[in-house]
Design an enzyme around this catalytic site. Structure first.
Site, PDB file in Angstrom:
ATOM      1  CB  CYS A   7       8.694  -2.380  -3.037  1.00 56.92           C
ATOM      2  SG  CYS A   7       7.037  -2.955  -3.464  1.00 56.92           S
ATOM      3  CB  CYS A  54      -0.688  -5.791   3.521  1.00 55.44           C
ATOM      4  SG  CYS A  54      -1.874  -6.568   2.398  1.00 55.44           S
ATOM      5  CB  CYS A  86       2.856  -4.575   2.990  1.00 56.73           C
ATOM      6  SG  CYS A  86       4.317  -5.215   2.130  1.00 56.73           S
ATOM      7  CG  ASP A  93     -10.124 -14.605  -7.451  1.00 57.71           C
ATOM      8  OD1 ASP A  93      -9.223 -15.454  -7.381  1.00 57.71           O
ATOM      9  OD2 ASP A  93     -10.743 -14.186  -6.460  1.00 57.71           O
ATOM     10  CB  CYS A  95       0.820  -0.086   0.333  1.00 56.21           C
ATOM     11  SG  CYS A  95       1.775   0.117  -1.203  1.00 56.21           S
ATOM     12  CB  CYS A 120       1.064  -8.782   8.164  1.00 59.26           C
ATOM     13  SG  CYS A 120       0.045 -10.273   8.033  1.00 59.26           S
TER      14      CYS A 120
END
Length: 357
Positions: free
Chosen positions: A186, A242, A192, A132, A246, A196
């Protein structure tokens, strides 16, 4: 390599090739939509994100790594516990990943150790490690190397570990056999997307970062749009909603590393106390933490928004006093959000504070 990775605290090691050309149209469309918000670096690097050999000349393969980050002491039913924290408006909530040590430091050091171990076995080779921290399509590389699939919330999802993990990469000038990618699982679930708070997930695998609470409380440097402030609730650094919603995260794994154990106060500290942190105290308490990167000004901005949201649902003399004490803060950004918070709670800043707005 897998065994060496596990010895260093990584949960999974994979290998991806460097041809990411079919990911370029999606990246360009995301940037064209302006969904990256003020993250100018996303646009500045352009397609270099999708072209590993442009970023690091000579790269032939990418080693990917996954590191779980739930603290070792995380209890069963942790998702419900985190949801319950969101119902205590006078407490500030920090995203789970940020409650311990800065993951950038942890992963970078361990990725370098993995590279060193590979060099001991194969001899010197060219490499660079990232987590990252550079123009890298982390989720794309993770997906291609079998770490998981891209969930509808855009994060990498694993059947063995949900999404509560960090990703890291080592670009290498070695041609290594790629590991098998994972298929998506999924199905028709939209948990998710539905949960939000700000509607930032505009469709499966489509995120408008400008509305995302993680972006607003971390990446965004200016004033938080007024229409979004009430939706932030008591989230003061990041948002996990989110991921909490899940179903795959019932398989999230605890980290064996003490680095990610939660520091006291970063999950349930009273907002009134957080408002009172001086810059010196903020820097002391966030030493070695990812939270430090936003600085004291944005920290106070975030806490002020949470305090205003708390006052909307219950009066709290300590919160009101904490906000009033900041009404004449040197930062116009802080003053603006303090004034909003007091007004949201049915109060107002002092006349002197108003004059400085």
């Amino acid at each position: 390599m897998v065994r060496w990775g596990r010895e260093l605290g990584f949960s999974q090691i994979g290998v991806a090739g460097v041809d990411l050309s079919d990911a370029e149209p999606g990246l360009l469309q995301w940037l064209s939509n302006g969904w990256h918000g003020e993250m100018a670096y996303m646009e500045a690097h352009g397609l270099k994100r999708a072209r590993p050999a442009d970023l690091v000349p000579g790269t032939l393969s990418v080693i990917t790594a996954r590191m779980d980050y739930l603290p070792a002491a995380t209890p069963d039913g942790w998702q419900a516990i985190e949801f319950e924290r969101l119902q205590r408006p006078t407490e500030g909530i920090v995203s789970l990943y940020a409650r311990g040590r800065d993951y950038h430091k942890v992963l970078r050091q361990r990725l370098q150790k993995l590279a060193d171990r590979i060099a001991q076995d194969l001899g010197p080779f060219g490499h660079r490690a990232f987590t990252d921290s550079a123009p890298v399509l982390e989720v794309e590389l993770a997906t291609r190397s079998g770490q998981g699939w891209r969930g509808k919330h855009t994060l990498t999802l694993s059947r063995e570990a949900g999404s509560m993990f960090f990703l890291g990469e080592i670009y290498v000038d070695l041609e290594l056999p790629a590991t098998e990618p994972e298929t998506a699982h999924c199905g028709s679930c939209t948990a998710c997307i539905d949960i939000c708070p700000t509607g930032a997930i505009v469709g499966p695998q489509r995120l408008d970062a400008r509305r995302c609470i993680s972006y607003l409380t971390i990446e965004h440097a200016g004033a938080i749009p007024e229409e979004l402030r009430p939706k932030i609730g008591n989230r003061i650094y990041g948002c996990d909603d989110c991921q909490l919603a899940c179903p795959w995260n019932k398989f999230a794994q605890r980290s064996p590393l003490p680095d990610f154990d939660a520091r006291p106060g970063f999950s349930d500290m009273p907002l009134a106390q957080l408002l009172a942190w001086s810059e010196e105290e903020f820097l002391r308490r966030t030493e070695g933490s990812p939270i430090r990167r936003i600085g004291h000004e944005r920290w106070l901005r975030n806490v002020a928004v949470a305090a205003g949201n708390a006052l909307r649902v219950q009066d709290d003399a300590g919160l009101r006093a904490g906000l009033q004490a900041l009404a004449q803060h040197p930062s116009a950004l802080v003053r603006e959000h303090v004034a909003w918070a007091l007004a949201a709670g049915g109060g107002a800043p002092s006349a002197a504070g108003q004059a400085r707005l």
